[in-house]
Design a protein around this motif. Structure first.
Motif, PDB file in Angstrom:
ATOM      1  N   UNK A 107     -13.288 -12.456  43.783  1.00 39.59           N
ATOM      2  CA  UNK A 107     -12.948 -13.560  42.890  1.00 39.59           C
ATOM      3  C   UNK A 107     -12.056 -13.172  41.713  1.00 39.59           C
ATOM      4  N   UNK A 108     -12.115 -11.912  41.269  1.00 40.14           N
ATOM      5  CA  UNK A 108     -11.270 -11.551  40.126  1.00 40.14           C
ATOM      6  C   UNK A 108     -10.951 -10.069  40.084  1.00 40.14           C
ATOM      7  N   UNK A 109      -9.908  -9.763  39.319  1.00 44.28           N
ATOM      8  CA  UNK A 109      -9.483  -8.390  39.078  1.00 44.28           C
ATOM      9  C   UNK A 109      -9.670  -8.120  37.594  1.00 44.28           C
ATOM     10  N   UNK A 110     -10.517  -7.159  37.282  1.00 43.42           N
ATOM     11  CA  UNK A 110     -10.801  -6.825  35.887  1.00 43.42           C
ATOM     12  C   UNK A 110     -10.197  -5.468  35.558  1.00 43.42           C
ATOM     13  N   UNK A 111      -9.758  -5.324  34.324  1.00 41.61           N
ATOM     14  CA  UNK A 111      -9.276  -4.025  33.861  1.00 41.61           C
ATOM     15  C   UNK A 111     -10.152  -3.582  32.708  1.00 41.61           C
ATOM     16  N   UNK A 112     -10.349  -2.281  32.647  1.00 38.53           N
ATOM     17  CA  UNK A 112     -11.186  -1.724  31.586  1.00 38.53           C
ATOM     18  C   UNK A 112     -10.498  -0.491  31.028  1.00 38.53           C
ATOM     19  N   UNK A 113     -10.468  -0.416  29.713  1.00 32.28           N
ATOM     20  CA  UNK A 113      -9.874   0.739  29.056  1.00 32.28           C
ATOM     21  C   UNK A 113     -10.988   1.640  28.557  1.00 32.28           C
ATOM     22  N   UNK A 114     -11.071   2.826  29.147  1.00 30.94           N
ATOM     23  CA  UNK A 114     -12.032   3.828  28.701  1.00 30.94           C
ATOM     24  C   UNK A 114     -11.345   4.804  27.774  1.00 30.94           C
ATOM     25  N   UNK A 115     -12.044   5.876  27.438  1.00 28.07           N
ATOM     26  CA  UNK A 115     -11.453   6.861  26.538  1.00 28.07           C
ATOM     27  C   UNK A 115     -10.270   7.585  27.166  1.00 28.07           C
ATOM     28  N   UNK A 116     -10.364   7.865  28.485  1.00 27.06           N
ATOM     29  CA  UNK A 116      -9.307   8.614  29.142  1.00 27.06           C
ATOM     30  C   UNK A 116      -8.615   7.847  30.267  1.00 27.06           C
ATOM     31  N   UNK A 117      -9.226   6.753  30.724  1.00 27.28           N
ATOM     32  CA  UNK A 117      -8.717   6.045  31.905  1.00 27.28           C
ATOM     33  C   UNK A 117      -8.557   4.558  31.680  1.00 27.28           C
ATOM     34  N   UNK A 118      -7.593   3.981  32.408  1.00 30.09           N
ATOM     35  CA  UNK A 118      -7.538   2.548  32.634  1.00 30.09           C
ATOM     36  C   UNK A 118      -8.083   2.362  34.047  1.00 30.09           C
ATOM     37  N   UNK A 119      -9.087   1.503  34.206  1.00 26.01           N
ATOM     38  CA  UNK A 119      -9.662   1.250  35.528  1.00 26.01           C
ATOM     39  C   UNK A 119      -9.441  -0.207  35.911  1.00 26.01           C
ATOM     40  N   UNK A 120      -9.118  -0.419  37.174  1.00 30.08           N
ATOM     41  CA  UNK A 120      -8.893  -1.755  37.714  1.00 30.08           C
ATOM     42  C   UNK A 120      -9.923  -1.986  38.818  1.00 30.08           C
ATOM     43  N   UNK A 121     -10.708  -3.049  38.664  1.00 25.32           N
ATOM     44  CA  UNK A 121     -11.840  -3.295  39.555  1.00 25.32           C
ATOM     45  C   UNK A 121     -11.786  -4.706  40.111  1.00 25.32           C
ATOM     46  N   UNK A 122     -11.926  -4.827  41.429  1.00 23.02           N
ATOM     47  CA  UNK A 122     -12.108  -6.136  42.049  1.00 23.02           C
ATOM     48  C   UNK A 122     -13.578  -6.491  41.934  1.00 23.02           C
ATOM     49  N   UNK A 123     -13.851  -7.677  41.422  1.00 24.48           N
ATOM     50  CA  UNK A 123     -15.228  -8.111  41.212  1.00 24.48           C
ATOM     51  C   UNK A 123     -15.528  -9.358  42.024  1.00 24.48           C
ATOM     52  N   UNK A 124     -16.828  -9.596  42.233  1.00 21.96           N
ATOM     53  CA  UNK A 124     -17.257 -10.760  42.995  1.00 21.96           C
ATOM     54  C   UNK A 124     -16.813 -10.689  44.442  1.00 21.96           C
ATOM     55  N   UNK A 128     -20.449 -10.297  53.984  1.00 22.66           N
ATOM     56  CA  UNK A 128     -21.702 -10.758  54.570  1.00 22.66           C
ATOM     57  C   UNK A 128     -22.490 -11.476  53.479  1.00 22.66           C
ATOM     58  N   UNK A 129     -23.694 -11.001  53.156  1.00 20.58           N
ATOM     59  CA  UNK A 129     -24.513 -11.682  52.152  1.00 20.58           C
ATOM     60  C   UNK A 129     -24.570 -10.927  50.829  1.00 20.58           C
ATOM     61  N   UNK A 130     -23.775  -9.860  50.688  1.00 20.28           N
ATOM     62  CA  UNK A 130     -23.812  -9.087  49.452  1.00 20.28           C
ATOM     63  C   UNK A 130     -22.563  -9.348  48.621  1.00 20.28           C
ATOM     64  N   UNK A 131     -22.708  -9.190  47.322  1.00 17.97           N
ATOM     65  CA  UNK A 131     -21.592  -9.317  46.391  1.00 17.97           C
ATOM     66  C   UNK A 131     -21.467  -7.982  45.672  1.00 17.97           C
ATOM     67  N   UNK A 132     -20.269  -7.433  45.684  1.00 15.61           N
ATOM     68  CA  UNK A 132     -20.063  -6.114  45.103  1.00 15.61           C
ATOM     69  C   UNK A 132     -18.794  -6.077  44.263  1.00 15.61           C
ATOM     70  N   UNK A 133     -18.607  -4.946  43.582  1.00 14.93           N
ATOM     71  CA  UNK A 133     -17.387  -4.661  42.837  1.00 14.93           C
ATOM     72  C   UNK A 133     -16.819  -3.351  43.363  1.00 14.93           C
ATOM     73  N   UNK A 134     -15.491  -3.238  43.367  1.00  9.27           N
ATOM     74  CA  UNK A 134     -14.831  -2.031  43.840  1.00  9.27           C
ATOM     75  C   UNK A 134     -13.741  -1.626  42.864  1.00  9.27           C
ATOM     76  N   UNK A 135     -13.821  -0.425  42.334  1.00  5.06           N
ATOM     77  CA  UNK A 135     -12.734   0.100  41.518  1.00  5.06           C
ATOM     78  C   UNK A 135     -11.635   0.516  42.480  1.00  5.06           C
ATOM     79  N   UNK A 136     -10.489  -0.132  42.357  1.00  5.36           N
ATOM     80  CA  UNK A 136      -9.407   0.129  43.302  1.00  5.36           C
ATOM     81  C   UNK A 136      -8.397   1.144  42.773  1.00  5.36           C
ATOM     82  N   UNK A 137      -8.357   1.327  41.431  1.00  8.48           N
ATOM     83  CA  UNK A 137      -7.410   2.288  40.879  1.00  8.48           C
ATOM     84  C   UNK A 137      -7.849   2.681  39.473  1.00  8.48           C
TER      85      UNK A 137
END
Length: 149
Positions: A107-124, A128-137
């Motif tokens: 459902x969405x692409x979230x970005x997060x700024x950490x101390x050393x990294x920018x992370x991009x995560x697909x959420x929602x 099948x019947x599970x909902x997960x998040x995946x950090x893609x980069x």
């Protein structure tokens, strides 16, 4: 007989090399390449982000390589509202029991700024019947700053 053996070996090597997906091939194909630290072709990911922000259709492929050089490909397609996400492990020789390919809708692409990294995560992401998040980069801040904007 010896000539046939050489032909069989040559054929086998050709098939094995055709199945590989090394970083040079990924670079030529315009993939965003994550070499377990350094990220190459980041400009393609930036263009993808711009299209997503504008709610325009876009596609990006991210080739994630293990230290041994085994790729897992993330094919992400945005249709203007949701993301189709395919994890392709078919070229990863060490995938173990993981399926060669998995497909899901996110459902969405979230970005997060950490101390050393920018992370991009697909959420929602529904599979099948599970909902997960995946950090893609994940991109090192120092490297992200090296790219042209």
């Amino acid at each position: 007989m010896q000539k046939r053996l050489y032909l069989v070996l040559l054929f086998g090597i050709s098939i094995l090399s055709a199945c590989s997906y090394d970083s040079e091939k990924a670079l030529k194909n315009g993939d965003v390449i994550n070499m377990n630290g350094p990220v190459y072709n980041f400009i393609y990911f930036e263009r993808f982000l711009e299209s997503v922000e504008a709610k325009e259709a876009a596609t990006v492929r991210i080739a994630n390589y293990t230290p041994e050089g085994n790729p897992t490909l993330y094919n992400v397609t945005f249709d203007g509202s949701v993301f189709d996400f395919e994890i392709d492990r078919s070229k990863n020789k060490k995938r173990g029991d993981s399926p060669a390919k998995e497909n899901m809708t996110c459902s969405e692409l979230a970005s997060e700024e950490g101390q050393q990294l920018f992370s991009y995560t697909l959420e929602g992401c529904q599979q099948d019947s599970t909902v997960e998040s995946f950090t893609i980069l994940s991109v090192l801040k120092e490297q992200e700053g090296e790219h042209e904007h």
